[in-house]
Structures are given as structure tokens and as C-alpha cells.
Design an enzyme around this catalytic site. Structure first.
Site, PDB file in Angstrom:
ATOM      1  N   LYS A  90       6.403  -8.615  -4.731  1.00 25.28           N
ATOM      2  CA  LYS A  90       6.056  -8.612  -6.259  1.00 25.28           C
ATOM      3  C   LYS A  90       4.774  -7.983  -6.639  1.00 25.28           C
ATOM      4  O   LYS A  90       3.646  -8.103  -6.260  1.00 25.28           O
ATOM      5  CB  LYS A  90       5.563 -10.356  -6.271  1.00 25.28           C
ATOM      6  N   GLU A 138      -6.548 -10.001   0.948  1.00 26.36           N
ATOM      7  CA  GLU A 138      -7.494  -8.761   0.725  1.00 26.36           C
ATOM      8  C   GLU A 138      -7.719  -8.892  -0.713  1.00 26.36           C
ATOM      9  O   GLU A 138      -7.168  -8.695  -1.755  1.00 26.36           O
ATOM     10  CB  GLU A 138      -6.914  -7.382   1.009  1.00 26.36           C
ATOM     11  N   CYS A 197     -11.614  -2.123  -5.661  1.00 22.33           N
ATOM     12  CA  CYS A 197     -12.233  -3.379  -4.951  1.00 22.33           C
ATOM     13  C   CYS A 197     -13.410  -2.713  -4.223  1.00 22.33           C
ATOM     14  O   CYS A 197     -14.185  -3.554  -4.000  1.00 22.33           O
ATOM     15  CB  CYS A 197     -10.907  -3.820  -4.012  1.00 22.33           C
ATOM     16  N   GLU A 221     -17.740  -9.718  -9.816  1.00 25.41           N
ATOM     17  CA  GLU A 221     -17.195  -8.531  -9.682  1.00 25.41           C
ATOM     18  C   GLU A 221     -16.458  -8.450 -11.175  1.00 25.41           C
ATOM     19  O   GLU A 221     -15.905  -9.268 -11.996  1.00 25.41           O
ATOM     20  CB  GLU A 221     -15.605  -8.533  -8.844  1.00 25.41           C
TER      21      GLU A 221
HETATM   22  P1  NAD Z   1      -4.947 -11.091  -9.487  1.00 31.62           P
HETATM   23  O1  NAD Z   1      -5.412 -12.134  -8.304  1.00 31.62           O
HETATM   24  O2  NAD Z   1      -5.104 -11.986 -10.761  1.00 31.62           O
HETATM   25  O3  NAD Z   1      -3.348 -10.680  -9.208  1.00 31.62           O
HETATM   26  C1  NAD Z   1      -2.908 -10.213  -8.171  1.00 31.62           C
HETATM   27  C2  NAD Z   1      -1.396 -10.687  -7.604  1.00 31.62           C
HETATM   28  O4  NAD Z   1      -1.640 -12.200  -7.695  1.00 31.62           O
HETATM   29  C3  NAD Z   1      -0.515 -10.134  -9.027  1.00 31.62           C
HETATM   30  O5  NAD Z   1       0.780  -9.923  -8.385  1.00 31.62           O
HETATM   31  C4  NAD Z   1      -0.428 -11.415  -9.718  1.00 31.62           C
HETATM   32  O6  NAD Z   1       0.711 -11.878 -10.607  1.00 31.62           O
HETATM   33  C5  NAD Z   1      -0.494 -12.498  -8.666  1.00 31.62           C
HETATM   34  N1  NAD Z   1      -0.825 -13.850  -9.060  1.00 31.62           N
HETATM   35  C6  NAD Z   1      -1.941 -14.137 -10.045  1.00 31.62           C
HETATM   36  N2  NAD Z   1      -1.838 -15.844 -10.115  1.00 31.62           N
HETATM   37  C7  NAD Z   1      -1.216 -16.245  -9.180  1.00 31.62           C
HETATM   38  C8  NAD Z   1      -0.850 -17.520  -8.943  1.00 31.62           C
HETATM   39  N3  NAD Z   1      -1.411 -18.388  -9.557  1.00 31.62           N
HETATM   40  N4  NAD Z   1      -0.032 -17.723  -7.925  1.00 31.62           N
HETATM   41  C9  NAD Z   1       0.565 -16.751  -7.364  1.00 31.62           C
HETATM   42  N5  NAD Z   1       0.239 -15.443  -7.680  1.00 31.62           N
HETATM   43  C10 NAD Z   1      -0.616 -15.077  -8.644  1.00 31.62           C
HETATM   44  O7  NAD Z   1      -5.746  -9.945  -9.309  1.00 31.62           O
HETATM   45  P2  NAD Z   1      -5.594  -8.559 -10.183  1.00 31.62           P
HETATM   46  O8  NAD Z   1      -6.366  -8.754 -11.610  1.00 31.62           O
HETATM   47  O9  NAD Z   1      -4.099  -8.154 -10.204  1.00 31.62           O
HETATM   48  O10 NAD Z   1      -6.316  -7.422  -9.241  1.00 31.62           O
HETATM   49  C11 NAD Z   1      -7.733  -7.318  -9.239  1.00 31.62           C
HETATM   50  C12 NAD Z   1      -8.149  -7.929  -8.115  1.00 31.62           C
HETATM   51  O11 NAD Z   1      -7.731  -7.391  -6.865  1.00 31.62           O
HETATM   52  C13 NAD Z   1      -9.744  -7.813  -7.833  1.00 31.62           C
HETATM   53  O12 NAD Z   1     -10.375  -8.915  -7.499  1.00 31.62           O
HETATM   54  C14 NAD Z   1      -9.844  -6.543  -6.820  1.00 31.62           C
HETATM   55  O13 NAD Z   1     -11.030  -6.593  -6.117  1.00 31.62           O
HETATM   56  C15 NAD Z   1      -8.883  -6.957  -6.060  1.00 31.62           C
HETATM   57  N6  NAD Z   1      -8.232  -5.869  -5.248  1.00 31.62           N
HETATM   58  C16 NAD Z   1      -8.580  -6.110  -3.972  1.00 31.62           C
HETATM   59  C17 NAD Z   1      -8.221  -5.117  -2.887  1.00 31.62           C
HETATM   60  C18 NAD Z   1      -8.566  -5.045  -1.290  1.00 31.62           C
HETATM   61  O14 NAD Z   1      -8.039  -4.373  -0.580  1.00 31.62           O
HETATM   62  N7  NAD Z   1      -9.444  -6.108  -1.004  1.00 31.62           N
HETATM   63  C19 NAD Z   1      -7.652  -3.847  -3.481  1.00 31.62           C
HETATM   64  C20 NAD Z   1      -7.166  -3.877  -4.765  1.00 31.62           C
HETATM   65  C21 NAD Z   1      -7.669  -4.801  -5.695  1.00 31.62           C
END
Ligand code: NAD
Length: 498
Positions: free
Chosen positions: A191, A267, A302, A401
Site C-alpha cells: 500500500k 521504521e 527520516c 520531527e
Molecule cells: P504516515 O504515518 O502518515 O503514513 C505512512 C503510511 O501509513 C501511509 O501509507 C499512510 O496511508 C498509512 N497510514 C496513515 N494513517 C494510517 C492509519 N490510521 N492506519 C493505517 N495506515 C495508516 O507517514 P507519512 O507522512 O506518509 O511519512 C512521513 C513519515 O515517515 C515521517 O515520520 C518519516 O520520518 C517517516 N519515514 C521513516 C523512514 C525510516 O526508514 N525510518 C523512511 C521514510 C520516512
């Protein structure tokens, strides 16, 4: 040799680009039953296309297809040499479609075409090729039992792996999960984030072209609260690999507990410290690394070095160099190959970043550089490279963040002080330090509470090393041979010998 593409070449290519916009389930392009998602171009605020999105029943179909292909053995039991060949073919197809994929990623997410072309897409191809090569090089174990028994310890695929990924490196974050999961013989449901579905959908098509059997890789665009949650709560998903915010990561732990206790790998977010000691061996290189460390990918990284700690003796000289570099990284049209910083992914993220900039000023941080939204005439979401000097660590811009091009810089006097501030965070992903003193490099590296430490560099690495962290970053590790452990289970078979 073909000359490098220009802005107008990319614009022309964009005009004729096919935008994949339907879920891919069981090898077929299908209509999702949830309200469509608008795919926006962050560079203009314009709608690129509408993506047919998955409802819970679509997720059920995708998981059922993944389960059926897994149990049939069509992928898991395929001869290893053949499975490897097909995954290598996928890597090759990504390479041959490099321009198309780079353009899809740039249009969908706002990052510079120079970056998608030089990094995101080739790195994804390298990752598939690397994991393909592991398929016929994995050995199992025989336990040291007595001579009347034979005990084998074998590594087996888990079954259905769901991957839920963010928007900042859409293809690459998906690849870091899909490649090792497929290499282990699992079937996968991917997804993508709402903001960035295009390359994931194209990846699914290319996987079919590479003869990865239908149903082995399913792509289910949809919202987090609907499609993401349905995967998290699904009783027939064996493993959920997540990259995204810490807040959502915590939900996936709950989903697992509420459903079938599926394995969850997280992650999540970061707030990484970057420390410059007085004996930094090369201040110019360090300043460049610090600038790229926070402004690359619009700061939507990240591992962004978003907290900078500079020792008093070099503070002024270092900050001047950093200012000069930041000035050269002003945002521009993501389709222009010269652009170093593109657009913020959407209006919500733009407002979030601008909100932090306001908060930093209100809470007493000194705005040294930037801080403004720019290029508003384009309709896109651009923010200047922004540098704050922070008198205290008790500020939202130091602790939380931001996920944007905003740096929080602090001056320090001693090594202990720097370490104390660096470790004073709920996150623990990346960290960097610059010193010419080998003992200090080892000492500080050991004491930094982070999954990644860079010494006299920042962001360096490749698929051979694990990527992940500690504390509220989560506990998953992407990349390297260790990632294969996430997508497999150990089986003990004890045989009594006659
Ligand atoms: P997010 O948590 O909002 O979304 C990530 C994914 O989770 C998306 O596919 C989203 O649709 C899904 N999601 C959102 N709410 C959900 C719910 N209630 N139930 C199930 N799935 C849900 O994060 P984002 O804004 O897309 O990405 C930014 C974040 O990702 C930042 O915090 C960044 O640090 C992190 N990130 C971490 C790494 C790593 O390797 N640690 C790498 C890239 C990004």
C-alpha cells in the site's frame, strides 16, 4: 552519447506520460471501491489524475490473491535460479524505464528530477538486483545434536507480507520491503501513501512483465484509515512492514494485538543530530554534508540531520559556510535538472512546516536564514532553506520531527554537552559527527543512541548495510542480509535416526 535532458525535454515527456491509476490485484488492473484519490503535482498544486482507491473488500481480495499464490507454491517453490532470474529481470526493467519512473516520482512527489534520476530509481533497481542475488546463496543450518538425531534449522517464508509505506521516497521505501520479501518467497500486498501512488502502480505492472506470477505482488492504493488499517487488522496477513510516522507505527502495533498477532516491523520518524567538533578535518565538506543533510529532498527525509551541534571554536566560520551553501539550494521547478530543492509534498505538509517556523520564532529561536514560502505564483508548495539558531533545547523545532527544510542549530562547548543534547530525543535513527581524533570518533559513536552513525560524512551507505534505529524510531531494519530475517521464520526439524 545522448545529451542530458533539459527542462523542456522533461516537460514534453510529462505531457505524453501515461499515469497508472488503478489497483493491481491478482495480476489485473481493477476498480477500487473507495472514493478516488486525487494525485496532485506539488510543483503546481494541479491534479495529475485520480487514483482508484481500495476499500476493505478490495484489501480482502488482494490478501486472498496473495494467500492463494503463496499456498500454491507458484513463487515460493519456484526453482531458486528461476526466481532469481525474474527478480533480476524486474531490476533490469526498472533501469530501462528509468526516465519514465523518475518523471512519475518527480511529478507525484515534488522532488527534483536530478535526484530521482540519479538516486531513487537506480537505487531501487540495485536493491532488486542485490536481493535477487541472495536467492541462490542462502544456506540453512544443521544443529550439533548427538549422532542418533539430525536436526535442521531452516528459514522459511512467512506467507503474506503487507507493506505500508510513506511518500518521501515512494519507490525506494516500497523496494526496501518488497525486494527482500519477494526474495524470501513471500507474496506481497503493497500500500503506497495517498500522496504518491504512481511509481508503486507502475512497479506492479513491471513485475508482471518480469514474469513474477500474478497475485504475488499486489498494489493497493488507498487511504491510511481505510486500506492501511484493513491490512493492519487483517487476520490473513502474516507480517506487516511499515515505514512512516511514529504515531501511525504505534497504531500498527495495536492492530496486530487486536487481530492475529502478525509480525510488525516499524521504521518511523527521526530527529537526527549532526555534530561538528572543533577538530573537524574539513569544514567545507562538513558544511556541504550538513546542508545536503537537511535540505536534500526538501528536508522530507527520516534521517535528515535536522539538529545541528557545532562546537564554539568553529561555530561562526561553519555557520557562514552553511548559509552560503543554503543560499545556492533555493527551491526551483522539480523538472529542471539544475534544481536542487523541489516542492513540499502537499498543502498540509506545507502548513505543518510553516507552522513550525512560526512556532520557532515565537518560542525565541533566532531565524538566521529563510523561513518563507516562495514561488507562490506557480501554485506549488515551496519553502526556502531555513536555519534557526536555538538558545535552548526546549523548543518544538528541536524536539519534534518537522519533515521539511528547517534546521535547528545549537552551539556547544564540550563533548559531554554535545552528546547529552544529541541523545536527548525520543528518536534514534541517524547521527553524524566530524572529528580528526580517532579515539573521539569511536568514543562518541559508541555513546550515540542511534541505529546509524556517520563519521566525517553524512547520508553515505548502500544496500549492504542495515538501515533502522532505536527508541521511537521503531525496531525494523531495512536493507542488507538482515532484512531477510524479517520476512522469514526459523523452522526446527528434529529427525530420530534409526
Ligand atoms: P504516515 O504515518 O502518515 O503514513 C505512512 C503510511 O501509513 C501511509 O501509507 C499512510 O496511508 C498509512 N497510514 C496513515 N494513517 C494510517 C492509519 N490510521 N492506519 C493505517 N495506515 C495508516 O507517514 P507519512 O507522512 O506518509 O511519512 C512521513 C513519515 O515517515 C515521517 O515520520 C518519516 O520520518 C517517516 N519515514 C521513516 C523512514 C525510516 O526508514 N525510518 C523512511 C521514510 C520516512
Amino acid at each position: 552519447m545522448t545529451p542530458p535532458m533539459t527542462l523542456s525535454d522533461w516537460e514534453n515527456l510529462a505531457r505524453n506520460l501515461r499515469l497508472p491509476n488503478r489497483p493491481l490485484i491478482d495480476g489485473k488492473s481493477v476498480e477500487g471501491r473507495a472514493p478516488a484519490l486525487a494525485a496532485l503535482n506539488p510543483a503546481t498544486g494541479q491534479t495529475l489524475t485520480h487514483i482508484s482507491a481500495c476499500a476493505e473488500e478490495d484489501i480482502d481480495r488482494a490478501v486472498a490473491a496473495a494467500r492463494r499464490t503463496f499456498e500454491s507454491g507458484v513463487w515460493r517453490d519456484m526453482a531458486r535460479a528461476e526466481r532469481k532470474k525474474r527478480l533480476l529481470k524486474l531490476a533490469e526493467l526498472i533501469n530501462t524505464h528509468q526516465n519514465e519512473l523518475a518523471l512519475l516520482e518527480t511529478l507525484d512527489m515534488g522532488k527534483p528530477i536530478g535526484d530521482t534520476l540519479a538516486y531513487d530509481i537506480p537505487e531501487a533497481a540495485r536493491t532488486y538486483a542485490w536481493y535477487a542475488e541472495t536467492i541462490d546463496k542462502q544456506y540453512d543450518e544443521i544443529a550439533p545434536t548427538d549422532s542418533h538425531s539430525l536436526a535442521t534449522i531452516t528459514r522459511e517464508p512467512l506467507g503474506v507480507v503487507a507493506a505500508v509505506v510513506p511518500w518521501n521516497y515512494p519507490l525506494l521505501m516500497a523496494t526496501w520491503k518488497v525486494a527482500p520479501a519477494l526474495a524470501m518467497g513471500n507474496s506481497v500486498v503493497l500500500k503506497p501513501a495517498e500522496q504518491s501512488c504512481l511509481t508503486a502502480l507502475r512497479l506492479g505492472e513491471l513485475a508482471l512483465e518480469a514474469d513474477i506470477p500474478a497475485g504475488v505482488l499486489n498494489i493497493v492504493p488507498g487511504t491510511g484509515p481505510v486500506a492501511g488499517q484493513a491490512l493492519g487488522l487483517h487476520n490473513d496477513v502474516d507480517c506487516l512492514a511499515f515505514t512512516g510516522s511514529t504515531q501511525t507505527g504505534k497504531r500498527f502495533m495495536q492492530y496486530s494485538g487486536q487481530s492475529n498477532l502478525k509480525q510488525v516491523w516499524l521504521e518511523c520518524g527521526g530527529k537526527s543530530p549532526h555534530i561538528i567538533f572543533d577538530d573537524c578535518p574539513d569544514l567545507d565538506r562538513a558544511a556541504l554534508a550538513a546542508a545536503i543533510g537537511i535540505f536534500n529532498n526538501q528536508g522530507e527525509v527520516c534521517i535528515a540531520g535536522s539538529r545541528l551541534y557545532v562546537q564554539a571554536g568553529v561555530y561562526d566560520a561553519f555557520m557562514q559556510k552553511l548559509d552560503a551553501l543554503a543560499q545556492t539550494m533555493q527551491p526551483g521547478n522539480p523538472l529542471d535538472p539544475k534544481t536542487m530543492m523541489g516542492a513540499i509534498v502537499d498543502e498540509r505538509q506545507l502548513d505543518k512546516v510553516l507552522g513550525y517556523i512560526r512556532q520557532g520564532q515565537e518560542q525565541g529561536a533566532h531565524l538566521r536564514l529563510g523561513g518563507e514560502r516562495v514561488r507562490t505564483e506557480t501554485g506549488g508548495y515551496y519553502i526556502q532553506p531555513t536555519i534557526f539558531e536555538c538558545p535552548t533545547q526546549n523548543l518544538g523545532i528541536v524536539r519534534e520531527e518537522i519533515f521539511g527544510p528547517v534546521l535547528a542549530a545549537t552551539r556547544f562547548e564540550t563533548e559531554e554537552q554535545a552528546l547529552g543534547m544529541a541523545n536527548d530525543s525520543t528518536y534514534g535513527l541517524g547521527s553524524g559527527l566530524w572529528t580528526a581524533d580517532l579515539s573521539r570518533a569511536h568514543r562518541v559513536s559508541r555513546k550515540l543512541r542511534a541505529g546509524l552513525v556517520w563519521v566525517n560524512c553524512y547520508f553515505d551507505g548502500d544496500v549492504t548495510v542495515p538501515f533502522g534505529g532505536v527508541k521511537q524510531l521503531g525496531f525494523g531494519r531495512d536493507k542488507s542480509l538482515h532484512a531477510l530475517d524479517k520476512y522469514s521464520a526459523l523452522k526446527t526439524t528434529w529427525i530420530k535416526l534409526a
